[in-house]
Motif scaffolding. Sequence first.
Motif, PDB file in Angstrom:
ATOM      1  N   ASP A  13       0.820  -1.171  -0.090  1.00 56.57           N
ATOM      2  CA  ASP A  13       0.026  -0.111  -0.050  1.00 56.57           C
ATOM      3  C   ASP A  13       0.783   1.222  -0.034  1.00 56.57           C
ATOM      4  OD1 ASP A  13      -2.387   1.027  -0.243  1.00 56.57           O
ATOM      5  OD2 ASP A  13      -2.786   1.173   2.017  1.00 56.57           O
ATOM      6  N   PRO A  58      -8.368  -4.405  -0.144  1.00 56.27           N
ATOM      7  CA  PRO A  58      -7.205  -3.697  -0.782  1.00 56.27           C
ATOM      8  C   PRO A  58      -5.911  -4.157  -0.129  1.00 56.27           C
ATOM      9  CG  PRO A  58      -8.655  -2.346   0.554  1.00 56.27           C
ATOM     10  CD  PRO A  58      -9.204  -3.854   0.600  1.00 56.27           C
ATOM     11  N   THR A 104      -1.926 -10.747  -8.293  1.00 62.86           N
ATOM     12  CA  THR A 104      -1.663  -9.818  -7.205  1.00 62.86           C
ATOM     13  C   THR A 104      -0.080 -10.128  -6.764  1.00 62.86           C
ATOM     14  OG1 THR A 104      -2.371 -11.537  -5.362  1.00 62.86           O
ATOM     15  CG2 THR A 104      -4.020 -10.087  -6.289  1.00 62.86           C
TER      16      THR A 104
END
Length: 257
Positions: free
Chosen positions: A68, A214, A225
């Motif tokens: 992130d 997320p 991913t």
Amino acid sequence: MFPQLLHIGRFVLPTYGVLVSTGVLLGLWISVRNSSKQGINPDDAWNLGVMVVLCGIIGAKILYIVNDWGYYSAHPGDIFSFSTLQAGGVFSGGLIGAAVAAVWYIRKHRMPALAMGHAIGRVGCFAAGCCYGKPTQHFWGVTFTSPIANLNSYTPLGVPLEPTQLFEAAVELANFFILMWLFKRKKFDGQVLAAFLICYGVARYFLEFIRDDPGRGSVFGGIMTGTQLISIGLVITGGFIWWLKSSPRAVPAHAPR
């Protein structure tokens, strides 16, 4: 589902934290128990186990932040915030951190306990609402209603979701029993580690297809991913360890025949 066990004034006891702690303690106990059967000092096993856990937590947090990074690069102060500290992190990062810190210990004794601790931890994820799945019309879909889950993990409310946390908990529980069975019958050092990496890597790769939370990153233009890429790496690593450790050693040329 039930993110908080207790909430008295400013004191909050999160369900996720309690279950993860329970999983860690149970994992350490199993590790020490298995180590003592192998003639290892239980005190040494406890010390090594604690080190593995701490390094695993650090690794999980680091990969969580990396996945992130778009957000954290713009808000660097949040890296050390309470919300980041409270987040569970990415298990793949924890596994890498633990392996780097104590790979020899993991190879011989740690993996069965790790699977059990992970299974309990995923039940904690379910209670907190994190690591949630995609919307589904299947009968097993679960609907979250807690505003706390939405606030902390952005969990969609009022929508049936795939119970990915429970799926993974079931996989890890089965993995635990498989590894315990293999632990008593292993033919070479590293066999249990290799089996864990292969089983977990395969399961996590396919579970990623129905996860919708997320922070797991994407690679190769969104083809998969970041967690799926790590899962492939775990399977390859496990296969390599199995091949390397199970292969008969070549007889040296000067050895007597």
